[in-house]
Structure formats: structure tokens, C-alpha cells
Motif scaffolding. Structure first.
Motif, PDB file in Angstrom:
ATOM      1  N   UNK A   1      31.350   3.456  53.093  1.00 30.03           N
ATOM      2  CA  UNK A   1      31.030   2.459  54.113  1.00 30.03           C
ATOM      3  C   UNK A   1      31.641   2.877  55.451  1.00 30.03           C
ATOM      4  N   UNK A   2      32.907   3.246  55.381  1.00 25.66           N
ATOM      5  CA  UNK A   2      33.595   3.638  56.606  1.00 25.66           C
ATOM      6  C   UNK A   2      32.927   4.858  57.239  1.00 25.66           C
ATOM      7  N   UNK A   3      32.573   5.817  56.401  1.00 23.46           N
ATOM      8  CA  UNK A   3      31.963   7.058  56.891  1.00 23.46           C
ATOM      9  C   UNK A   3      30.708   6.773  57.717  1.00 23.46           C
ATOM     10  N   UNK A   4      29.873   5.895  57.204  1.00 23.87           N
ATOM     11  CA  UNK A   4      28.606   5.638  57.921  1.00 23.87           C
ATOM     12  C   UNK A   4      28.785   4.664  59.075  1.00 23.87           C
ATOM     13  N   UNK A   5      29.752   3.719  58.924  1.00 19.98           N
ATOM     14  CA  UNK A   5      30.004   2.797  60.035  1.00 19.98           C
ATOM     15  C   UNK A   5      30.535   3.553  61.248  1.00 19.98           C
ATOM     16  N   UNK A   6      31.456   4.493  60.986  1.00 19.98           N
ATOM     17  CA  UNK A   6      32.057   5.256  62.082  1.00 19.98           C
ATOM     18  C   UNK A   6      31.009   6.064  62.829  1.00 19.98           C
ATOM     19  N   UNK A   7      30.049   6.602  62.067  1.00 22.74           N
ATOM     20  CA  UNK A   7      28.974   7.381  62.726  1.00 22.74           C
ATOM     21  C   UNK A   7      28.194   6.527  63.707  1.00 22.74           C
TER      22      UNK A   7
ATOM     23  N   UNK B   1      26.801  -0.195  55.142  1.00 22.58           N
ATOM     24  CA  UNK B   1      26.986   0.194  56.536  1.00 22.58           C
ATOM     25  C   UNK B   1      25.724  -0.051  57.349  1.00 22.58           C
ATOM     26  N   UNK B   2      24.573   0.220  56.735  1.00 22.43           N
ATOM     27  CA  UNK B   2      23.313   0.013  57.449  1.00 22.43           C
ATOM     28  C   UNK B   2      23.117  -1.465  57.754  1.00 22.43           C
ATOM     29  N   UNK B   3      23.402  -2.328  56.766  1.00 21.39           N
ATOM     30  CA  UNK B   3      23.258  -3.768  56.991  1.00 21.39           C
ATOM     31  C   UNK B   3      24.250  -4.244  58.051  1.00 21.39           C
TER      32      UNK B   3
ATOM     33  N   UNK C   1      23.152  -3.554  61.518  1.00 23.34           N
ATOM     34  CA  UNK C   1      22.174  -4.547  61.990  1.00 23.34           C
ATOM     35  C   UNK C   1      22.905  -5.821  62.391  1.00 23.34           C
ATOM     36  N   UNK C   2      23.834  -6.231  61.535  1.00 19.99           N
ATOM     37  CA  UNK C   2      24.558  -7.472  61.784  1.00 19.99           C
ATOM     38  C   UNK C   2      25.356  -7.389  63.083  1.00 19.99           C
ATOM     39  N   UNK C   3      26.026  -6.249  63.257  1.00 20.56           N
ATOM     40  CA  UNK C   3      26.880  -6.096  64.444  1.00 20.56           C
ATOM     41  C   UNK C   3      26.050  -5.982  65.715  1.00 20.56           C
ATOM     42  N   UNK C   4      24.832  -5.540  65.574  1.00 21.31           N
ATOM     43  CA  UNK C   4      23.952  -5.436  66.744  1.00 21.31           C
ATOM     44  C   UNK C   4      23.180  -6.738  66.949  1.00 21.31           C
ATOM     45  N   UNK C   5      23.602  -7.762  66.201  1.00 23.84           N
ATOM     46  CA  UNK C   5      22.936  -9.076  66.267  1.00 23.84           C
ATOM     47  C   UNK C   5      21.456  -9.008  65.914  1.00 23.84           C
ATOM     48  N   UNK C   6      21.138  -8.068  65.048  1.00 23.10           N
ATOM     49  CA  UNK C   6      19.741  -7.991  64.597  1.00 23.10           C
ATOM     50  C   UNK C   6      19.625  -8.697  63.253  1.00 23.10           C
ATOM     51  N   UNK C   7      18.378  -8.942  62.863  1.00 24.94           N
ATOM     52  CA  UNK C   7      18.157  -9.522  61.548  1.00 24.94           C
ATOM     53  C   UNK C   7      18.612  -8.502  60.506  1.00 24.94           C
ATOM     54  N   UNK C   8      19.345  -8.975  59.520  1.00 24.97           N
ATOM     55  CA  UNK C   8      19.807  -8.062  58.478  1.00 24.97           C
ATOM     56  C   UNK C   8      18.734  -7.969  57.390  1.00 24.97           C
ATOM     57  N   UNK C   9      18.105  -6.837  57.351  1.00 23.80           N
ATOM     58  CA  UNK C   9      17.092  -6.668  56.306  1.00 23.80           C
ATOM     59  C   UNK C   9      17.148  -5.227  55.808  1.00 23.80           C
TER      60      UNK C   9
END
Lengths: 824, 523
Positions: B206-212, B342-344, B347-355
Motif C-alpha cells: 500500500x505504501x509503495x503505491x501510495x508514495x508513487x 492504494x488505488x482506491x 481516488x478518495x484523496x483526490x475527492x473522486x468517487x471511489x470505484x
């Protein structure tokens, strides 16, 4: 089979390609792109297949591309890529033959000749066995053509006999073909009229004709033997009409060569040399006429006053087939004596194209090829289309299994069709036309060609047609086995020498047709009606028939009907009148179940709608279509799921493969139907069929795909319970092999005949005791039932007693789960 | 000139022009398969149908000549249904896999065939990029993964599966041994902060992809070293500590802030995390019954209750991954979860719909018919079955390259730019809808030096036939036969090498499916 092997050696020797000969064949046919199909036909005629060396040579010398040659050669069914056997056995799988067991006959030929499933030719390359869509002799069903000999009323058991007979007759051919000329210069004491169309020849007319020639010569009788257009009375073929100078006419039906002498001696005086023998023969005839014990008593259904034959005719009205039975198809003077070319003369003598088109429009004539578009409107559209070069095409690509009207008309009335085409050419302003004739109709093509030569020689067509100073040329273009070429855009491609793949309309051929020029495409029968309309006036034509469908329509009446043949009835005649009055009803004490109208594009009209009149709109609201006129009568022993499968198998096989919906949609529908007939149906299959039918109808590019689902939809609509029964595992008509079982009842007298004849050894020989059939070994070939002298073999099929047998495969249906006890 | 209305807009089409011409002039997209600009139209695929509203008829717009007064709709339900049906009919008769069985089986959906081809081509840097797109800890998994992918490998029907796990290990080891191991280029910082609870495989991934993605990431764990079960539950001989440390190091390099010996609920309170971070990820491994509440989420049957597709808990800012959601011994599953979480989160952090990203359409040919494996194997049947010679069981470069050459290329060479697949996605077409009773046999024709022809994927659009004809190829291609058995071939059964002398590349590019493809793709 040593004789066979010897013949095969000769056959193998023939396949050797000489480039010079190939060039000759090409030169004789013409080397233009549009000649491609003709060239390929000529190759095949010469080599029995299309040798690659010849095809490559063709590309080199004509510049036709290898892609085109390969594409065309593999599109049309008749072209073979492998050498054929010396003789070709064509098993007709037309509708009438199918409902009378053609597939069993096909299997029997292959089995007898030891041909494996993926092959079509025996190892000695003596015989090639093929299926053919329809030979057009439905009243002889099941029928088979071996080279140019036709055998009718076949059954699997008769196969060995037929092959022996064929080989025997083949060896005698040279002798038989030599023939003898009719006596010349003798005073004519009468005329003997016979039809030699394909149907009649299939029924044995050639042998009878040859025998007449022989006997006339031998006995020195001064009678003219005349070949005439067909009466359409196929159920009595070969039919001979004896016309005496005093005007009396006698008709003899179902004649065999051995009867010829007796017929001659009844009406004509032999020379003294032959007189003594004649007297004896005359006595024999008298005896035969009165002796009710004589087996095929119907062979002598003697004259027109015979009640049944009378009914056969009074219901009919002959326009397209006018003067059937007494006009020589190729005698121009005979045709002229019967008002031939009078209609065309009206055109020459000043009838303007506009008035002419107006008359045709007012007559209410609609296309007889199936769709029923107004002929007048079509002519007007082509006339109005821009451009100096226009073409006319007579569509004789009649491919519906169970339909042979166009063939009969072309064979019997080629001059009338030519006159109709010439009039149409005049109306639209075309100076060049084609008679497109399907490959399966060689005699039709020969006669039309001959008729064109005759007309050209007499100036009716040619550079100065009818003395008008205007050119009118016709050619004959032959197909090579592709039902889809009946579709006009595909037909045009075939004439251009290309793969017969239809294209989207519009543009219609009236705008963009042959070689991109405005083209009128009319069905043969439509053209054959035109001269009558011009001679009698549009009102007279419009008076016949119904409000929306005027005039007459020909039908090929066949199937489970006592008297079949080519008929022409006024529109508005009901199906009941056709089946009961003209056809004399369903034979063998069976009940009428449905009438299939319109072939693979049509549908089944169930017995309770039998009063539906023949009318474009009425038929379509009854679930069928007018179609080109195939009319197959079905009785209670015909399974409607099987009928639907039969037609779908046909259209699926004939799909050109271009558009997604037809190519794959028809295949998927067929798979469901196969499943049902094999006993592997499952709940939801009917709904899936309806869905597939709907999408194929909606989405397909041309008429073939759009109408292919009709036989399925119409049978589901009228016979849904029969489909449901197949899902439950039984066939109410007791016809689907996988769903039936053969059982011997207590009526068995222990005669052993069934056991001796059973090809699968499914019945043990138990003399004087009741026999039993092993359902595992039984192939449901029906032989036992046919040979049983005490009707002790019955077919059973009923709902499954237990849960479906999941182990049952499709290849070897086992029927253990079907109760074999009491009938249902 | 014809004036017609398309989707309520008026357009003039020059005489002889088609409805498609009109639609394109208006910028209206109509899907086409058998049509190509500059090639004579044919009208066979029926995917370009539109509805003429005056007659109600559905007509192929590529071939239908525009007529004055036509009223056309290009996107109503009937049209869309018909297009979808046409696609489904084609797909039901489509013999081929978009994606290879190995990739389909891999819980991380790693692009295994691409990695293999990159190794085969010696492009090892590209190979590790391919691997790390889906697998955060490839050197680790290259040692401990039970390799479900290899069970799906078709080559096992021939002479044994491709050693996928060892190839992955080879790619990862090579990378780690490099002077500067590959690091994904991080995006610019978003200013968002995520707390990852648990430094096991799920948390690390999770951390690996979030950091990217540029999100700050703090990883809490109550042990003194990160690694979780990878460190505690795996035999050291199978997974030397140095390898684990090295891969964790790359994550630290990307900027992960590891807070070790920190137990949530003891050393730090969940409320604090909720307050200080924008989102939380629960990656603590198996959760005891009812213990989920301690992380502020509802408990499900086996762990934290989250949306199984997005891994988002009902609370919104809380996500979960790995055994915290569903207990599993499979590290690759935990790693895959980390990537999904991380992908979800992004989306969440960008205030987008989480799908969860929808799965792409994937044509499946199903189990092989007897003998079919030989058709697959003929492209590289000579490749040897190699086993690592070195102690420790890793491949040498030569061994890896020859092992990689054993791959049968089950995935479609055109999977990424196949029009049929693109429209299948767009119209949500189902391949199973019109499956036949019997499928055609897979065939792969390799006669041409540059082109592969797989007839089972051909939709009979005839574009190649028309292109070769137009270009005046000496032999070209032609339709052979008709009906359901219609196929494309070279006249006189000649080789594709002579059929396509001039137009091979053009035909491959025009082919709307994977029927014609380049033998050597970009890897």
C-alpha cells in the motif's frame, strides 16, 4: 467390385493437365473477368474438378487475379478442388425428398460405397456422392440423379439395385444413344406428345420416348413423336398424349417402356410385318385396362375426362404455363401459332414504353420471385434511371428446395420468357440482357440458349431486333451452386464473375446494377406472364385474383399429397382447394398437419388456417410468404421441429458468410434446433431460438438472412407444444431418430424378414416367434417397419419416465430411458 | 448533395457519401470494424449500424448512402443493443485469449507474458518495471510465492510450465544487484497523508503505491522491523533477510516513514490517527473476532468490513488490505490488495468517487482441445527446459533468457490496441452470450517473417482482402469458402509470405482484431 475397379483406373488416367487444352477451354469460353464462372464450369466438366494447374494457367493467360479465382472457385458449391469420381450421385435433399427420407438414402449410398464421413468419393474414384439442394422432381421423392439418369421413389434398401442398374445402363449408353430417326415422309396419322423436361425425364420419360421412337420405326407407324412443354402433371409422369387427326385426344399416365407398344397399337395401324405381333399386344392392353389386379393400376389413368385429372385442371388457370402439353418448347412457329410474339409486335408497332409500363402497372402484376414488388413500378424506376446503357436480367436462380416452377417454365416455355424479357427490355430501354439460370438446371439453360439462337436467326432479337433497327442481345449466364445468388445484388456479382456476396440496398439495381449500370431484375415467372397481359389487356389480368394480388401464381405442389406437380392457380385460390381439389388430399390415410409455403424464407401454415387464400398479404399474415412458390404438404408424421431444422440447415449452409448476423446467427439457431432433435434440448431453448430469430431478422444484410428465421418462428408459433415435447425428450410425430424407438408388437408372425433385412443386426432371427429389436444397435433406418408383412413394427416416442439421461451423447443416441412399453 | 439529420443535427453529405461520412463530419463517433478510411466499404460486421427513423430500419452506416430527408439516430437503445449483439456474436465465435492464463490467475494480475518477453529480449530494466507495476516485493515473492500462475501455464501441457516465479526473481534480483535499483518516479507531492497500520506485505505494498502517487505515508507497526509475516512466518532459507531488507529499503527510499515498535491502541490512539491523517489503512494481518472495532470499522465475518472491490470501509476514510480483510497465507494476495487499496485511496484523496477500476474485456478460449497445444508450441518448441544451475536456485542471465523463450505467447499480440476488444468494453459485450456448441480449433500461422495469422480471431471483415487487392499484391489474400466456414487465405494455399509481399504492415494495422499481428511486438 472388380468391374468398378477397372472403371476407376480409367477415371484416374483422365486427370492430367495439358496447358494447350486449358488454353483452348479458356478461348472457347472467353477470357473476360465475367466469364470466370463459365470457365471454371468448363474446367470442371473436363477434369471433374478444378485442377490447380489449370487455375494458375487461367490467371497467367487472362489476368484474372489468383485471389479472384480462388475466391470464386471456393464460393460456389458445385466447384470441387479434389477429383471427383467418374460418376456423380446427387442425392436430392429438397423439401419433398427430405420429408420422405432422403437423408437415409444419402447415408445408404455412402455406406454401400464404403465412403467415410469426411470423404465424398469412394476409394476407386468411381462414384462421388453429393447432396443437392433440389433436383426439382419432388413428386419422385426421394430422388437421386446419377450423372444424367434420375431415380425416384428411393429407399435405403433400393440403393444396391439402383447402382447395379446404373452401371448396366451406363455400359449400354453408346448403343442406346445411337437411337433411330423417326420415319420420314410417311403420312401422318396422329401425333404423340411427350414432355422431356427434367421432372418427366426423372420419372422415366426418356426411356419411354426412346421406346416410342424404336417402336414407331419398327412397326412403320406414321405418327409424329413430338416433344412438348410440360403439363405439370408430375404425379402422372411420364405422361403421353396421343392426338388423332379426328381431334380426339387420349392421355396415358405413368407409362413404362414396356407399355409403349400396346399404346401404339391401340391407335395406329402397324405395317403388315408387325401386325401379327401387334394383335397380341393389343389384347394385352385391353386386359391391363380392365384388370384391377394389375399392380400399379394408376399407371393407366387414361384420359382427360377422368374425373380426378379434370379437377386437377379446372381449379387452375394457365397464363405463365399457357398451352402446356401441346406446344413444342423450341418450335418457334408452333409458338407463333399460339399467339407467340404478338405482344412483342404490339411494342414494335408503336406501343410507347410509357404506355407499356402503365399497362403493366394497371395489371397489378407483382414480382413472382417472392417479395411481390410492383413490376410496373420497378420497370418505371429503371426507365427513369439516368444513363444510356441499361441491362435486364431474368432471374432463374430458383434455389428454394421444393420449388421448380422457374425450371418448368424455362424448359417448357423458353420462347415465352424470351418474349417477356424482350418486352421488358423495350420498356426500360435496355439493349442487353441475361438469363441467369442456376447450375442445377442444365436442360433449362440448353433450351434457353437454343431458343435464343432460333429467335436470333428469325430476327426477333439481334442487331436489328424485330426490324426496329435497334439491337437487343441476350446471353445465358449460369451459376455454380449458390442459393444466395437469387438475391439480386448477389446475382449481379455472379454474372460479373465474382463471389455472390450481396451488398446493402439501396442503391437498388434499378440505379446501380450490372457493372454499375441501371438494371432490371425480374423473375422468370414474372416475365412469362407479361405477354399474356399485353395480349389480353391489364384489366383482364387484374380481374383474376384478389384485390392486392392479381393474376395467377404457379406452385410446385409436393410433399404428402396424392397428386403433385407444377400448378398455376388464380390468386385467391385457397390452400384447401390446392391441397384437396388439385392435390387430391393427403394420401395413406394420414391427416394434414401444415402446408409449408415459400421454402426457406417462408413458413408453415397450420391445418386450421388451410382456408387461407393465395395472396401476398394473406399468406404473410398466416405466417408464411408467397415466396417463389414451393408448396410442400406435411402430414402428422412430419415433425415440425425437424422441418424448421431442415430449412435452417439449408439457409445456414447457403449463407454467404458476409454479415455477422446471418453468418453466426443462423449457425447458433441451427445448433439449438439440432440439440432439440437430438434429444438434448433444455428449458429455455425455445425462448433462445425466438431471440436469435429476432436478432437475425433485424440485423442481417440481405433477404436471405432476414427471412431465414421465418420457418422457425412460424413453426414455434403454430406448434409450440411440439418444441416443448422435444425438450421433454420425445417427438410427437415420431420422426426424430434420437427420440424414437422401434418396437415389435404381438402382431409379429415370426417370418424373420425384418431380422434378415436389418442392416444393423439389431434383430435376432427367431423363426415363428415374436422378434425383438435391440434399441442399442437399432439405427432407426425404418427398414424393418417397411418390410414387415403384418405391420407389427411400430415407432414409439413419449415423455421421459425418469430424469434426463445425462450420459447420452449426441453421436450415439441411446434410448434406454424412453419407455418402451405402451404407446402414447 | 443530401441533407439529413443525424442525432437531431442537420448535415449535408456530398452525393454518394454515406451516413458514416455525415456522422464523422458532425464529430459523432460510430464504431466500425470492417470499415477503414481509404479502403472500399464492405458492410459486413454490422457494428456500425444506425437507425433510420422514418423506416425504423437498422442499417450499416459505413455502406448506407445518405439520402435526402433521412433521420438517423446513432446512439439510441435499439442501436446500442444491435451493436452489442453483433459484437457478442463475433465474440462467441472468437478463438483466442486477450490475456494469458498465467496473468489471469495471478492475484496481482501481473503482466507476466510481457515480463517474460522483456527478459527474452534482454530488456531487464523494462522487465522489472513491468513486474513492479503490480508487485511491490518481487524479490520476496520470487522466492516464496506458490506461483499459481505456473499452474495455469499452457506449456505444462507440453513439457512443463515456464518457470515464471524464477523469472520474476531473476528480474528482481538483477535489479536489486544493480548500482541503482529502479525506483518508480514519484509524482509531485499532494500534501495528503495516509497512516498505514501494519508493515507486512499488504501495508508495504500500500505504501509503495501510495508514495508513487505523491501521498505522504507513515507506517505503524509494533515490531522492531518492518516485514510482518514475511519476517516472522517464513523460513529464512527460503527468504534470506537481506532480500527482504533490500526490497523494504526501496520503499523507504520512496519516502515511507516507518514508526516501528508503535502499537495502535497502546502507543498511539486510533482517534489521533484519524485526526492527524487524511486516511487510514488497516493492514495488520489477521484480526481476531470483534477486534476490528478497535480500528474504528465494523467487523465482518473474517476481519474488517470493507467494500470487497474498493477495500473502503463504510466510514469513508478507512481502508483495509491483506489478511485484515480476509485471512490468507498468500503473500501475493496481500501485495495485490495493497495495490488496490492504494488505488482506491488515491481516488478518495483526490475527492473522486471511489470505484474499483472495471476489468477489461478478456476473451477466453477455454480449455485446449486435444492436440491444440502443439499449435501453440510450434512457435518455439525447440526451447529447452532449463533449470537453474547456480546454488540458491536463481537463474543466470543465459538461463533466464532461454527460459523466457519457452513462453507460448498465449496472450494476444494485439490485446492493447484491438478494436474488437475496445468495443467489447465500450458496449459491455458478453462473450458467453452466443457461444456455440463446439468451438473452432486454435490455429497460428507463422509462414510470414513478420506477421502472425490466427484465423480463430478473424471476424471476416475482409479489410486485408481489399487492401491487398487495392495495392495490387501479386497473390494477396482472398475469401475462401463461404458461410460459417468462410475464412481468409492466400490463393492456391500459398504461404502468407508470398501473399503479403507489400502490404503486411498495412494489413496488420488495419485488422480490427488480433487475427493479423506483428510477430515481434514492442516489449
Amino acid at each position: 467390385m472388380t468391374e468398378l475397379a477397372h472403371d476407376a483406373m480409367q477415371a484416374a488416367d483422365e486427370i492430367e493437365i495439358d496447358p494447350g487444352e486449358v488454353d483452348q477451354i479458356i478461348a472457347a469460353t472467353g477470357g473476360r473477368p465475367e466469364d470466370l464462372i463459365s470457365i471454371l464450369r468448363a474446367f470442371q466438366e473436363r477434369y471433374s474438378y478444378l485442377p490447380e494447374a489449370a487455375l494458375r494457367r487461367l490467371c497467367e493467360t487472362t489476368g484474372i487475379s489468383p485471389a479472384t479465382v480462388t475466391g470464386v472457385a471456393t464460393f460456389y458449391h458445385q466447384f470441387r478442388m479434389k477429383p471427383a469420381g467418374r460418376h456423380t450421385i446427387r442425392v436430392c435433399i429438397g423439401t419433398a425428398c427430405h420429408v420422405k427420407g432422403a437423408s437415409g438414402v444419402f447415408d445408404a449410398f455412402k455406406q454401400y460405397l464404403g465412403i467415410s464421413e469426411d470423404e465424398d468419393t469412394d476409394v476407386d474414384r468411381l462414384f462421388t456422392v453429393e447432396k443437392v439442394a433440389c433436383l426439382g422432381c419432388c413428386m419422385l421423392a426421394p430422388a437421386v440423379q446419377i450423372d444424367d439418369l434420375t431415380y425416384g421413389h428411393l429407399s435405403p434398401q433400393k440403393v444396391p439395385r439402383v447402382l447395379r442398374d446404373f452401371l448396366a445402363s451406363f455400359r449400354q449408353t453408346a448403343e442406346a444413344r445411337a437411337g433411330r430417326a423417326a420415319p420420314a415422309g410417311a403420312q401422318v396419322a396422329g401425333e404423340i406428345r411427350m414432355c422431356l423436361c427434367s421432372s418427366c425425364v426423372a420419372a422415366g420419360a426418356r426411356g419411354v420416348y426412346d421406346e416410342f421412337r424404336r417402336q414407331i420405326a419398327a412397326a412403320g407407324i406414321s405418327a409424329t413423336l413430338k416433344v412438348v412443354g410440360c403439363t405439370g402433371i408430375s404425379w402422372q409422369a411420364p405422361l403421353v398424349e396421343v392426338a388423332l387427326p379426328d381431334g380426339r385426344i387420349f392421355r396415358y399416365g405413368r407409362l413404362a417402356p414396356q407399355d409403349v407398344r400396346a399404346v401404339l397399337l391401340r391407335h395406329f395401324r402397324p405395317t403388315s410385318a408387325a401386325r401379327r405381333a401387334g394383335a397380341a399386344a393389343f389384347g394385352l392392353l385391353e386386359r391391363l385396362l380392365t384388370d384391377q389386379a394389375w399392380e400399379p393400376v394408376t399407371r393407366y389413368a387414361v384420359d382427360v375426362r377422368d374425373d380426378s385429372a379434370h379437377q386437377y385442371h379446372t381449379r387452375q388457370k394457365q397464363i405463365a404455363t399457357e398451352h402446356a402439353g401441346h406446344m413444342d418448347p423450341l418450335d418457334l412457329d408452333d409458338y407463333i401459332r399460339h399467339a407467340g410474339f404478338e405482344a412483342l409486335k404490339r411494342c414494335r408497332d408503336g406501343l410507347s414504353p410509357e404506355t407499356l409500363i402503365d399497362e403493366i402497372t394497371r395489371s397489378g402484376l407483382r414480382g413472382r420471385g417472392g417479395a411481390g414488388f410492383s413490376t410496373g413500378a420497378k420497370w418505371a424506376a429503371v426507365r427513369a434511371a439516368a444513363g444510356d446503357t441499361k441491362y435486364i436480367i431474368s432471374n432463374g436462380d430458383e434455389g428454394d428446395p421444393g420449388a421448380f416452377m422457374d425450371r418448368m417454365i424455362l424448359e417448357s416455355f423458353p420462347l415465352r420468357v424470351i418474349e417477356g424479357a424482350a418486352i421488358a427490355a423495350w420498356a426500360v430501354g435496355a439493349s442487353k440482357g441475361f438469363f441467369y439460370i442456376r447450375a442445377e438446371y442444365p436442360l433449362a439453360a440448353r433450351r434457353v440458349r437454343k431458343a435464343l439462337e432460333i429467335c436470333e436467326a428469325r430476327g426477333i432479337i439481334g442487331e436489328n431486333a424485330m426490324g426496329t433497327g435497334m439491337p437487343l442481345h441476350f446471353g445465358v449466364a449460369q451459376g455454380a451452386g449458390a442459393f444466395v445468388c437469387g438475391e439480386e445484388t448477389a446475382l449481379i456479382k455472379a454474372i460479373e464473375g465474382r463471389r455472390g456476396m450481396p451488398r446493402l440496398r439501396p442503391p437498388y439495381p434499378s440505379q446501380e446494377g450490372l457493372w454499375g449500370k441501371p438494371t432490371l431484375v425480374n423473375n422468370v415467372e414474372t416475365l412469362a406472364l407479361v405477354p399474356w397481359i399485353l395480349r389480353h389487356g391489364p384489366e383482364a389480368f387484374a380481374e383474376i385474383g384478389t384485390e392486392s394480388s392479381s393474376g395467377t401464381k404457379t406452385f410446385a405442389l409436393a410433399g404428402k399429397v396424392a397428386r403433385g406437380g407444377l400448378i398455376e392457380v388464380p390468386m385467391g385460390t385457397t390452400l384447401r382447394e390446392i391441397v384437396e381439389d388439385i392435390g387430391a388430399g393427403v394420401p395413406d390415410d394420414q391427416k394434414l398437419k401444415a402446408v409449408q409455403v415459400g421454402g426457406p424464407s417462408g413458413g408453415c401454415v397450420p391445418a386450421d388456417l388451410i382456408d387461407t387464400p393465395v395472396d401476398y398479404e394473406a399468406l404473410s399474415s398466416a405466417g408464411a410468404i408467397m415466396g417463389s412458390g414451393g408448396l410442400v404438404v406435411l402430414d402428422e408424421t412430419n415433425c415440425m421441429v425437424d422441418v424448421a431444422r431442415y430449412f435452417l440447415r439449408f439457409t445456414q449452409m447457403e449463407s454467404c458468410g458476409k454479415c455477422t448476423f446471418c453468418r453466426i446467427g443462423t449457425k447458433r439457431m441451427l445448433e439449438v434446433l439440432e440439440r432439440l432433435c437430438e434429444g438434448d434440448g433444455k428449458p429455455g431453448d425455445i425462448e433462445e431460438l425466438e431471440h436469435l430469430a429476432h436478432i437475425t431478422q433485424e440485423g442481417s444484410l440481405c433477404g436471405l438472412g432476414r427471412t431465414a428465421p421465418n420457418p422457425v418462428l412460424s413453426t414455434i408459433k403454430a406448434f409450440r407444444s411440439e418444441y416443448e415435447a422435444h425438450i421433454e425428450g420425445y417427438c410427437p410425430a415420431k420422426s426424430c431418430k434420437a427420440l424414437i424407438t422401434y418396437v415389435i408388437t404381438d402382431d409379429c408372425i415370426g417370418c424373420t424378414r425384418c431380422a434378415q433385412r436389418c442392416p444393423a443386426e439389431a434383430i435376432a432371427v427367431t423363426p415363428y416367434r415374436k422378434h425383438e429389436i435391440d434399441p442399442e444397435k437399432c439405427t432407426r433406418c425404418d427398414t424393418c417397419r417397411q418390410v414387415c408383412p403384418s405391420d407389427a413394427v411400430i415407432i414409439e416416442s413419449g415423455p421421459r419416465a425418469g430424469p434426463p439421461d445425462t450420459k447420452r451423447g449426441t453421436d450415439t443416441p441411446t434410448l434406454l430411458n424412453i419407455p418402451t412399453g405402451k404407446g402414447h | 448533395m443530401a441533407r439529413l439529420t443525424i442525432d437531431n443535427r442537420s448535415v449535408d453529405v456530398p452525393a454518394g457519401g454515406t451516413i458514416l461520412d455525415g456522422a464523422r463530419a458532425l464529430g459523432i463517433e460510430i464504431p466500425t470494424l470492417c470499415f477503414r478510411e481509404g479502403v472500399e466499404h464492405f458492410g459486413s460486421c454490422m457494428v456500425c449500424v444506425v437507425q433510420e427513423m422514418n423506416s425504423g430500419r437498422l442499417i450499416p452506416s459505413c455502406s448506407a448512402v445518405a439520402v435526402d430527408g433521412m433521420v438517423i439516430e446513432t446512439a439510441n437503445n435499439e442501436v446500442r443493443d444491435s451493436r452489442k449483439t453483433a459484437l457478442e456474436l463475433l465474440l462467441g465465435d472468437h478463438v483466442g485469449d486477450c490475456e494469458a492464463p498465467c496473468r489471469r490467475i495471478c492475484p496481482a494480475h501481473m503482466n507476466i507474458p510481457l515480463m517474460i518477453r522483456q527478459i527474452a529480449a534482454g530488456k531487464l530494466r523494462d522487465a522489472i518495471i513491468t513486474v513492479k507495476k503490480d508487485i511491490a516485493l518481487p524479490a520476496v515473492l520470487g522466492r516464496i510465492c506458490p506461483a499459481p500462475c505456473e499452474k495455469g501455464c499452457r506449456r505444462s501441457l507440453y513439457d512443463g510450465p515456464v518457470a515464471i516465479r524464477l523469472l520474476k526473481r531473476f528480474a528482481a534480483d538483477t535489479d536489486l544487484a544493480a548500482e541503482s535499483p529502479w525506483l518508480p518516479p514519484p509524482k509531485s507531492a499532494t500534501g495528503r497523508k495516509v497512516a498505514v497500520i501494519g508493515a507486512g506485505p499488504a501495508g508495504l505494498a500500500t505504501a509503495y503505491y501510495l508514495l508513487q502517487e505523491g501521498h505522504a505515508c507513515t507506517v505503524f507497526d509494533d515490531h522492531d522491523k518492518p516485514g510482518g509475516m514475511l519476517r516472522l512466518g517464513v523460513d529464512r532459507e527460503r527468504l534470506p533477510e537481506g532480500v527482504l531488507d533490500a526490497e523494504i529499503e526501496t520503499i523507504a527510499h520512496l519516502g515511507a516513514d516507518f514508526r516501528m515498535n508503535t502499537k495502535v491502541g497502546r502507543d498511539v490512539q486510533i482517534e489521533d490517527l484519524q485526526r492527524d491523517f487524511d486516511a487510514l489503512v488497516i493492514a495488520v494481518g489477521e484480526i481476531a473476532d470483534g477486534a476490528a472495532a478497535a480500528f474504528g470499522v465494523e467487523a465482518a465475518m473474517h476481519g474488517a468490513k470493507v467494500n470487497p472491490a474498493t477495500l473502503q470501509a463504510a466510514g469513508g476514510a478507512v481502508f483495509a488490505a491483506g489478511s485484515a480483510v480476509q485471512p490468507s497465507r498468500l503473500a501475493v494476495r496481500a501485495v495485490a490488495d495493497g495495490k488496490r487499496a492504494a488505488a482506491s485511496l488515491s481516488q478518495f484523496l483526490a475527492d473522486k468517487e471511489v470505484n474499483a477500476p472495471g476489468k477489461r474485456f478478456d476473451s477466453k478460449m477455454g480449455p485446449l482441445i486435444e492436440g491444440e497445444i502443439d499449435e501453440f508450441a510450434k512457435e518455439n518448441d525447440a526451447a529447452d527446459l532449463v533449470v537453474p544451475s547456480a546454488a540458491g536456485g536463481g537463474f543466470s542471465l543465459d538461463e533466464a533468457v532461454s527460459q523466457a523463450h519457452r513462453c507460448l505467447h498465449c496472450d494476444c499480440r494485439k490485446a492493447d490496441y484491438c478494436a474488437l476488444r475496445r468495443y467489447a468494453d465500450e458496449y459491455q459485450a458478453r462473450q458467453e452470450r452466443y457461444r456455440g456448441t463446439e468451438r473452432r480449433e486454435f490455429e497460428r500461422i507463422l509462414q510470414h517473417s513478420d506477421v502472425v495469422y490466427e484465423p480463430g480471431k478473424c471476424i471476416k471483415c475482409g479489410l486485408c482482402v481489399r487492401i491487398t487487392r487495392q495495392a495490387g499484391e501479386r497473390l494477396g489474400l482472398t475469401f475462401i469458402g463461404r458461410g460459417f466456414d468462410l475464412r481468409i487465405g492466400v490463393p492456391f494455399d500459398e504461404s502468407f509470405a508470398v501473399g503479403l509481399e507489400k502490404t503486411a504492415a498495412e494489413c496488420v494495422r488495419a485488422c480490427p482484431s488480433g487475427a493479423l499481428s506483428f510477430k515481434q511486438e514492442e516489449v
